[in-house]
Write an enzyme that holds these catalytic residues in place. Structure first.
Site, PDB file in Angstrom:
ATOM      1  N   ASP A  50       6.556  -1.963 -17.116  1.00 33.13           N
ATOM      2  CA  ASP A  50       7.495  -2.756 -16.420  1.00 33.13           C
ATOM      3  C   ASP A  50       7.293  -4.160 -16.499  1.00 33.13           C
ATOM      4  OD1 ASP A  50      10.131  -2.950 -14.975  1.00 33.13           O
ATOM      5  OD2 ASP A  50       8.778  -3.827 -13.743  1.00 33.13           O
ATOM      6  N   TYR A  55       8.904 -12.468 -14.335  1.00 33.51           N
ATOM      7  CA  TYR A  55       7.372 -12.366 -14.113  1.00 33.51           C
ATOM      8  C   TYR A  55       6.652 -13.661 -14.786  1.00 33.51           C
ATOM      9  CZ  TYR A  55       8.859  -8.269 -11.916  1.00 33.51           C
ATOM     10  OH  TYR A  55       9.532  -6.873 -11.321  1.00 33.51           O
ATOM     11  N   LYS A  81      14.122  -6.585 -17.301  1.00 29.78           N
ATOM     12  CA  LYS A  81      15.402  -6.829 -16.344  1.00 29.78           C
ATOM     13  C   LYS A  81      16.347  -7.949 -16.811  1.00 29.78           C
ATOM     14  CE  LYS A  81      12.191  -5.306 -12.887  1.00 29.78           C
ATOM     15  NZ  LYS A  81      10.881  -5.260 -13.715  1.00 29.78           N
ATOM     16  N   GLY A 221       5.672  -1.833  -5.298  1.00 22.39           N
ATOM     17  CA  GLY A 221       5.376  -2.318  -3.955  1.00 22.39           C
ATOM     18  C   GLY A 221       4.582  -1.140  -3.245  1.00 22.39           C
ATOM     19  N   ASN A 224       2.971  -2.433  -0.407  1.00 20.12           N
ATOM     20  CA  ASN A 224       3.538  -3.635   0.236  1.00 20.12           C
ATOM     21  C   ASN A 224       3.105  -4.910   0.142  1.00 20.12           C
ATOM     22  OD1 ASN A 224       4.501  -1.191   2.643  1.00 20.12           O
ATOM     23  ND2 ASN A 224       5.855  -2.446   1.601  1.00 20.12           N
ATOM     24  N   SER A 225       2.672  -5.484  -1.213  1.00 20.62           N
ATOM     25  CA  SER A 225       2.070  -6.660  -1.511  1.00 20.62           C
ATOM     26  C   SER A 225       0.636  -6.904  -1.068  1.00 20.62           C
ATOM     27  CB  SER A 225       2.967  -7.821  -0.957  1.00 20.62           C
ATOM     28  OG  SER A 225       4.434  -7.693  -1.554  1.00 20.62           O
ATOM     29  N   GLY A 226      -0.173  -5.731  -0.750  1.00 18.82           N
ATOM     30  CA  GLY A 226      -1.346  -5.809  -0.457  1.00 18.82           C
ATOM     31  C   GLY A 226      -1.692  -5.444   1.002  1.00 18.82           C
ATOM     32  N   ILE A 227      -0.944  -5.501   1.847  1.00 18.83           N
ATOM     33  CA  ILE A 227      -1.533  -4.923   3.147  1.00 18.83           C
ATOM     34  C   ILE A 227      -2.187  -3.493   3.462  1.00 18.83           C
ATOM     35  CG2 ILE A 227       0.957  -4.173   3.987  1.00 18.83           C
ATOM     36  CD1 ILE A 227       0.075  -5.255   6.791  1.00 18.83           C
ATOM     37  N   LEU A 228      -1.454  -2.751   2.270  1.00 19.85           N
ATOM     38  CA  LEU A 228      -2.018  -1.164   2.335  1.00 19.85           C
ATOM     39  C   LEU A 228      -3.297  -0.895   1.534  1.00 19.85           C
ATOM     40  CD1 LEU A 228       1.486   0.605   2.667  1.00 19.85           C
ATOM     41  CD2 LEU A 228      -0.452   0.517   4.244  1.00 19.85           C
ATOM     42  N   ALA A 229      -3.428  -2.238   0.762  1.00 22.12           N
ATOM     43  CA  ALA A 229      -4.627  -2.145  -0.033  1.00 22.12           C
ATOM     44  C   ALA A 229      -6.004  -2.724   0.492  1.00 22.12           C
ATOM     45  CB  ALA A 229      -4.601  -3.031  -1.410  1.00 22.12           C
ATOM     46  N   PRO A 231      -6.075  -4.463   4.790  1.00 17.47           N
ATOM     47  CA  PRO A 231      -5.244  -5.017   5.855  1.00 17.47           C
ATOM     48  C   PRO A 231      -5.907  -6.131   6.616  1.00 17.47           C
ATOM     49  CG  PRO A 231      -5.887  -2.821   6.325  1.00 17.47           C
ATOM     50  CD  PRO A 231      -6.317  -3.086   4.948  1.00 17.47           C
TER      51      PRO A 231
END
Length: 326
Positions: A50, A55, A81, A221, A224-229, A231
């Site tokens: 994608d 980008y 896109k 996502g 979520n842009s990194g918080i779940l990678a 925190p």
């Protein structure tokens, strides 16, 4: 790698490679790292890619296209896109806050029929390909009427002519895609950050509508842009600095993972892939190690006891399916 059918005969891998990081999202990516990332993804079996003009302001399309031109055309599926044209900026234009790509041109919204046709032509030139498989209207949040009257009219024409096989929209919200699904015969949506361990808003209306109309979900996502990678350090949530409450929720999820001997990233990815509406998890990466890690997280064992406790503590919406039926 597990595969699925998207639309009109498109056979896709369950994990795709998203190219926003290859466009220098937040930090620059070297040509060598970009090439290694794409090579690692291909070696791992990824066959869905994608990209978008946004980008890196054309850089991601150029990098992805240069790599895919070396591969047999029928062996992969690529989406890009429409809705933004890349143009020389006005004198004194501010630096972009997101993309560090070194490209001079900047995106300008254009959801008109003719603007979309120009966008496709320009994307094909950057990619160096004669066609793409999936076209998505990109971020029409404030342009619903223009997208319906212009962009989707162009996309339906291209699909009818056989130029593309699938059309839809790529958005960071789940509400407007419902309106599009009810107004236009779309094939798929790329939904970013709205079905994760921290946000299950897509369960309210979008996923039921997609299930009823056989519309595929390309899910971006996932972290979520990194918080779940991670925190812990300068956590981002949906491209912005995460607030304290979100960090606390992510840390609670991380603690539960550690209790059960698994990793937050594995739980986050496998949670998303367990929903039957999700066709592809589109995972961004900026180097080969991140690609390898994404694959490893999809395969890591997450104990059923974790999912059971996640449910028991009401840490996710009760309607969300969990791996293994927990």
């Amino acid at each position: 790698m597990k595969r699925a059918r998207l639309a009109n005969g498109l056979d896709v891998t369950a994990i795709g490679l998203g190219s926003a990081p290859l466009g220098g999202l937040f930090t620059p990516v070297s040509d060598a790292d970009a090439q290694a990332t794409l090579e690692q993804g291909w070696a791992a079996g990824i066959r869905f890619y994608d990209t978008a003009p946004l980008y890196g302001f054309g850089l991601a399309e150029r990098r992805v296209g240069a790599f895919l031109r070396q591969q047999p055309r029928e062996s992969y599926v690529i989406s890009t896109k429409v809705g933004r044209l890349l143009r020389a900026p006005d004198e004194g234009a501010a630096e972009d806050d997101y993309y560090k790509s070194g490209q001079r041109e900047r995106p300008v919204f254009d959801f008109s029929h003719d603007g979309v046709m120009r966008s496709v032509e320009e994307s094909l030139a950057r990619l160096g390909l004669d066609r793409v498989d999936v076209l998505l209207v990109h971020d029409p949040d404030d342009h619903y009427d223009a997208a319906i009257a212009g962009a989707f009219r162009a996309l339906q024409r291209l699909r009818a002519e056989g130029t593309v096989k699938a059309i839809g929209a790529g958005m960071n919200q789940s509400e407007m895609p419902v309106r599009f699904a009810e107004a236009v015969p779309v094939d798929c949506f790329l939904l970013a950050g709205r079905y994760t361990l921290l946000d299950q808003g897509a369960l309210d209306a979008l996923f039921p509508v997609c299930a009823a109309r056989n519309i595929g979900i390309l899910l971006g996502g996932v972290y979520n842009s990194g918080i779940l990678a991670n925190p812990r350090t300068s956590a981002k949530f949906n491209y912005q600095d995460a607030d304290a409450a979100l960090v606390a929720r992510a840390l609670a999820l991380d603690a539960l993972c550690r209790k059960h001997g698994t990793e937050l990233k594995a739980a986050a990815l496998q949670f998303c892939m367990a929903h039957p509406a999700v066709t592809v998890a589109v995972m961004g990466a900026r180097n080969a190690a991140e690609v390898a890690d994404n694959i490893a997280m999809s395969e890591m064992t997450v104990p059923q006891a974790f999912w059971q406790e996640l449910r028991a503590q009401n840490l996710v919406d009760a309607r969300a399916p969990l791996p293994g039926g927990a």
